[in-house]
Write a protein that holds these residues in place. Sequence first.
Motif, PDB file in Angstrom:
ATOM      1  N   LEU A 230       0.818  -1.205   0.000  1.00  0.00           N
ATOM      2  CA  LEU A 230       0.000   0.000   0.000  1.00  0.00           C
ATOM      3  C   LEU A 230       0.854   1.258   0.000  1.00  0.00           C
ATOM      4  O   LEU A 230       0.476   2.269  -0.579  1.00  0.00           O
ATOM      5  CB  LEU A 230      -0.940   0.008   1.207  1.00  0.00           C
ATOM      6  N   GLU A 231       2.000   1.217   0.647  1.00  0.00           N
ATOM      7  CA  GLU A 231       2.864   2.407   0.705  1.00  0.00           C
ATOM      8  C   GLU A 231       3.497   2.688  -0.648  1.00  0.00           C
ATOM      9  O   GLU A 231       3.615   3.841  -1.059  1.00  0.00           O
ATOM     10  CB  GLU A 231       3.952   2.217   1.767  1.00  0.00           C
ATOM     11  N   THR A 232       3.911   1.625  -1.334  1.00  0.00           N
ATOM     12  CA  THR A 232       4.489   1.760  -2.674  1.00  0.00           C
ATOM     13  C   THR A 232       3.666   0.878  -3.610  1.00  0.00           C
ATOM     14  O   THR A 232       4.015  -0.288  -3.839  1.00  0.00           O
ATOM     15  CB  THR A 232       5.971   1.329  -2.692  1.00  0.00           C
ATOM     16  N   PRO A 233       2.581   1.414  -4.136  1.00  0.00           N
ATOM     17  CA  PRO A 233       1.683   0.595  -4.951  1.00  0.00           C
ATOM     18  C   PRO A 233       2.376   0.016  -6.178  1.00  0.00           C
ATOM     19  O   PRO A 233       3.195   0.686  -6.826  1.00  0.00           O
ATOM     20  CB  PRO A 233       0.581   1.584  -5.358  1.00  0.00           C
ATOM     21  N   LEU A 234       2.048  -1.222  -6.484  1.00  0.00           N
ATOM     22  CA  LEU A 234       2.559  -1.864  -7.686  1.00  0.00           C
ATOM     23  C   LEU A 234       1.755  -1.388  -8.894  1.00  0.00           C
ATOM     24  O   LEU A 234       0.565  -1.098  -8.782  1.00  0.00           O
ATOM     25  CB  LEU A 234       2.445  -3.384  -7.556  1.00  0.00           C
ATOM     26  N   SER A 235       2.407  -1.325 -10.041  1.00  0.00           N
ATOM     27  CA  SER A 235       1.693  -0.915 -11.255  1.00  0.00           C
ATOM     28  C   SER A 235       0.729  -2.015 -11.684  1.00  0.00           C
ATOM     29  O   SER A 235       0.883  -3.184 -11.309  1.00  0.00           O
ATOM     30  CB  SER A 235       2.682  -0.630 -12.380  1.00  0.00           C
ATOM     31  N   ARG A 236      -0.239  -1.647 -12.482  1.00  0.00           N
ATOM     32  CA  ARG A 236      -1.186  -2.639 -12.987  1.00  0.00           C
ATOM     33  C   ARG A 236      -0.473  -3.700 -13.812  1.00  0.00           C
ATOM     34  O   ARG A 236      -0.797  -4.887 -13.725  1.00  0.00           O
ATOM     35  CB  ARG A 236      -2.270  -1.959 -13.807  1.00  0.00           C
ATOM     36  N   ALA A 237       0.521  -3.254 -14.587  1.00  0.00           N
ATOM     37  CA  ALA A 237       1.275  -4.207 -15.410  1.00  0.00           C
ATOM     38  C   ALA A 237       2.043  -5.189 -14.542  1.00  0.00           C
ATOM     39  O   ALA A 237       2.099  -6.390 -14.829  1.00  0.00           O
ATOM     40  CB  ALA A 237       2.226  -3.458 -16.338  1.00  0.00           C
ATOM     41  N   ALA A 238       2.628  -4.678 -13.434  1.00  0.00           N
ATOM     42  CA  ALA A 238       3.387  -5.554 -12.533  1.00  0.00           C
ATOM     43  C   ALA A 238       2.455  -6.560 -11.856  1.00  0.00           C
ATOM     44  O   ALA A 238       2.823  -7.725 -11.671  1.00  0.00           O
ATOM     45  CB  ALA A 238       4.114  -4.715 -11.483  1.00  0.00           C
ATOM     46  N   LEU A 239       1.271  -6.126 -11.514  1.00  0.00           N
ATOM     47  CA  LEU A 239       0.303  -7.038 -10.900  1.00  0.00           C
ATOM     48  C   LEU A 239      -0.096  -8.139 -11.887  1.00  0.00           C
ATOM     49  O   LEU A 239      -0.200  -9.308 -11.514  1.00  0.00           O
ATOM     50  CB  LEU A 239      -0.936  -6.265 -10.449  1.00  0.00           C
ATOM     51  N   ALA A 240      -0.306  -7.756 -13.130  1.00  0.00           N
ATOM     52  CA  ALA A 240      -0.672  -8.747 -14.144  1.00  0.00           C
ATOM     53  C   ALA A 240       0.467  -9.735 -14.366  1.00  0.00           C
ATOM     54  O   ALA A 240       0.237 -10.952 -14.457  1.00  0.00           O
ATOM     55  CB  ALA A 240      -1.035  -8.045 -15.452  1.00  0.00           C
ATOM     56  N   ARG A 241       1.689  -9.230 -14.433  1.00  0.00           N
ATOM     57  CA  ARG A 241       2.842 -10.120 -14.619  1.00  0.00           C
ATOM     58  C   ARG A 241       2.975 -11.094 -13.463  1.00  0.00           C
ATOM     59  O   ARG A 241       3.288 -12.271 -13.650  1.00  0.00           O
ATOM     60  CB  ARG A 241       4.135  -9.305 -14.767  1.00  0.00           C
ATOM     61  N   SER A 242       2.719 -10.605 -12.223  1.00  0.00           N
ATOM     62  CA  SER A 242       2.853 -11.482 -11.058  1.00  0.00           C
ATOM     63  C   SER A 242       1.846 -12.627 -11.102  1.00  0.00           C
ATOM     64  O   SER A 242       2.086 -13.702 -10.541  1.00  0.00           O
ATOM     65  CB  SER A 242       2.668 -10.682  -9.768  1.00  0.00           C
ATOM     66  N   ALA A 243       0.718 -12.410 -11.775  1.00  0.00           N
ATOM     67  CA  ALA A 243      -0.301 -13.450 -11.892  1.00  0.00           C
ATOM     68  C   ALA A 243      -0.125 -14.295 -13.147  1.00  0.00           C
ATOM     69  O   ALA A 243      -0.844 -15.281 -13.337  1.00  0.00           O
ATOM     70  CB  ALA A 243      -1.692 -12.812 -11.899  1.00  0.00           C
ATOM     71  N   GLY A 244       0.808 -13.886 -14.014  1.00  0.00           N
ATOM     72  CA  GLY A 244       1.063 -14.644 -15.237  1.00  0.00           C
ATOM     73  C   GLY A 244      -0.037 -14.502 -16.270  1.00  0.00           C
ATOM     74  O   GLY A 244      -0.261 -15.421 -17.080  1.00  0.00           O
ATOM     75  N   ILE A 245      -0.737 -13.372 -16.271  1.00  0.00           N
ATOM     76  CA  ILE A 245      -1.790 -13.129 -17.252  1.00  0.00           C
ATOM     77  C   ILE A 245      -1.629 -11.728 -17.825  1.00  0.00           C
ATOM     78  O   ILE A 245      -0.843 -10.916 -17.314  1.00  0.00           O
ATOM     79  CB  ILE A 245      -3.204 -13.280 -16.629  1.00  0.00           C
ATOM     80  N   SER A 246      -2.368 -11.428 -18.888  1.00  0.00           N
ATOM     81  CA  SER A 246      -2.286 -10.102 -19.492  1.00  0.00           C
ATOM     82  C   SER A 246      -3.052  -9.085 -18.655  1.00  0.00           C
ATOM     83  O   SER A 246      -3.935  -9.445 -17.859  1.00  0.00           O
ATOM     84  CB  SER A 246      -2.872 -10.127 -20.904  1.00  0.00           C
ATOM     85  N   LEU A 247      -2.719  -7.820 -18.842  1.00  0.00           N
ATOM     86  CA  LEU A 247      -3.405  -6.754 -18.122  1.00  0.00           C
ATOM     87  C   LEU A 247      -4.900  -6.756 -18.467  1.00  0.00           C
ATOM     88  O   LEU A 247      -5.750  -6.546 -17.593  1.00  0.00           O
ATOM     89  CB  LEU A 247      -2.784  -5.398 -18.466  1.00  0.00           C
ATOM     90  N   ARG A 248      -5.222  -7.026 -19.733  1.00  0.00           N
ATOM     91  CA  ARG A 248      -6.625  -7.059 -20.130  1.00  0.00           C
ATOM     92  C   ARG A 248      -7.380  -8.174 -19.410  1.00  0.00           C
ATOM     93  O   ARG A 248      -8.510  -7.986 -18.952  1.00  0.00           O
ATOM     94  CB  ARG A 248      -6.720  -7.241 -21.646  1.00  0.00           C
ATOM     95  N   GLN A 249      -6.730  -9.341 -19.301  1.00  0.00           N
ATOM     96  CA  GLN A 249      -7.368 -10.450 -18.577  1.00  0.00           C
ATOM     97  C   GLN A 249      -7.599 -10.091 -17.111  1.00  0.00           C
ATOM     98  O   GLN A 249      -8.650 -10.392 -16.531  1.00  0.00           O
ATOM     99  CB  GLN A 249      -6.490 -11.700 -18.664  1.00  0.00           C
ATOM    100  N   LEU A 250      -6.603  -9.444 -16.509  1.00  0.00           N
ATOM    101  CA  LEU A 250      -6.729  -9.076 -15.099  1.00  0.00           C
ATOM    102  C   LEU A 250      -7.845  -8.057 -14.899  1.00  0.00           C
ATOM    103  O   LEU A 250      -8.618  -8.146 -13.932  1.00  0.00           O
ATOM    104  CB  LEU A 250      -5.398  -8.524 -14.574  1.00  0.00           C
ATOM    105  N   GLU A 251      -7.941  -7.091 -15.796  1.00  0.00           N
ATOM    106  CA  GLU A 251      -9.022  -6.113 -15.703  1.00  0.00           C
ATOM    107  C   GLU A 251     -10.381  -6.800 -15.787  1.00  0.00           C
ATOM    108  O   GLU A 251     -11.310  -6.456 -15.049  1.00  0.00           O
ATOM    109  CB  GLU A 251      -8.889  -5.062 -16.811  1.00  0.00           C
ATOM    110  N   ARG A 252     -10.499  -7.796 -16.664  1.00  0.00           N
ATOM    111  CA  ARG A 252     -11.762  -8.517 -16.785  1.00  0.00           C
ATOM    112  C   ARG A 252     -12.100  -9.260 -15.503  1.00  0.00           C
ATOM    113  O   ARG A 252     -13.255  -9.310 -15.075  1.00  0.00           O
ATOM    114  CB  ARG A 252     -11.694  -9.490 -17.972  1.00  0.00           C
TER     115      ARG A 252
END
Length: 319
Positions: A230-252
């Motif tokens: 929370l103090e240093t938020p991860l980017s949306r792209a980094a979150l998607a990479r950590s889950a092994g899916i595309s950013l579009r998939q994560l948004e869905r």
Amino acid sequence: MANNQVSTRTVGFLLVPGFALMSYAAAVEPLRAANLISGRELYRWWHAAPGGKPVMASNGVAIIPDCGTSTERGADMVFVCAGGNPALFEDKSTFAWLRRLARKGVTIGGISGGPYILAKAGLLDERRATLHWEHLPAFREAFPGVEVVPSLFEIDGNRITCSGGISALDMMVALIERDHGRQLAASVGDWFLHTHIREGFGPQRMDLRYRLGIADEKLVAVLRAMEKNLETPLSRAALARSAGISLRQLERLFKSHIGHGIHSHYRWLRLERARQLLRETTLPVLDVALDTGFVSSSQFARAYTRAFGEPPSRTRLHG
């Protein structure tokens, strides 16, 4: 190992206005059950309250105490039961009383928000402690000298802290086992239909999968990462990479299971943490903003006011 010589242990409960009735009941009832099951007075207890006046729990139930915090009653252990916003409790005579008890060798404990009051009295310095998860972020900021762990309960020598709720029952069963052996402790747990006694190091909160009703493991992994950063938020792209899916998939996944997007959910988590810090610490608003991932107090104030309908200064004022 149980003690060979059985003697009655006296337990005091300091009830602070707004204390959580469930936490208190889960702490005192196992003592009653231990006496009943064993057929002996293994424990006796008394209640204190600031000023010695009737004290009201968070649900409105009032308890008449036996004494105030000027009492000289003896005790082997004294537990502070608190709830609501313990950061606002500022009774110097109570802090002094707790310190006197500690100097006499009394074991001092805190339940739910009670550890906050122990820390304000200076009784948890250089100690390992826990408290209810709601108070953890503010507590860490306010008391950097305390080793805070998100466990159910902690026994650190003559300091005992408990996160509250039904974990007080787990703590008391552990103390009964220490005093009188596993058989009696198991019988006390069984008496309350508590079929699984939890160890102190167990987690306080329900797993995200059950708390949010989400089965998708990739989404759960991302939500965990958000709560930890929370103090240093991860980017949306980094979150998607950590889950092994595309950013579009994560948004869905977010739209389908959470009901709004990644950015909105992350911002809400950060603002909720900020509200806790404003209510329970004296940190300057700028520090609260930086601790929750905002780059300036003005950016933070705008986002906070949109989310909660009032500026941070008003939340701080009403604590």
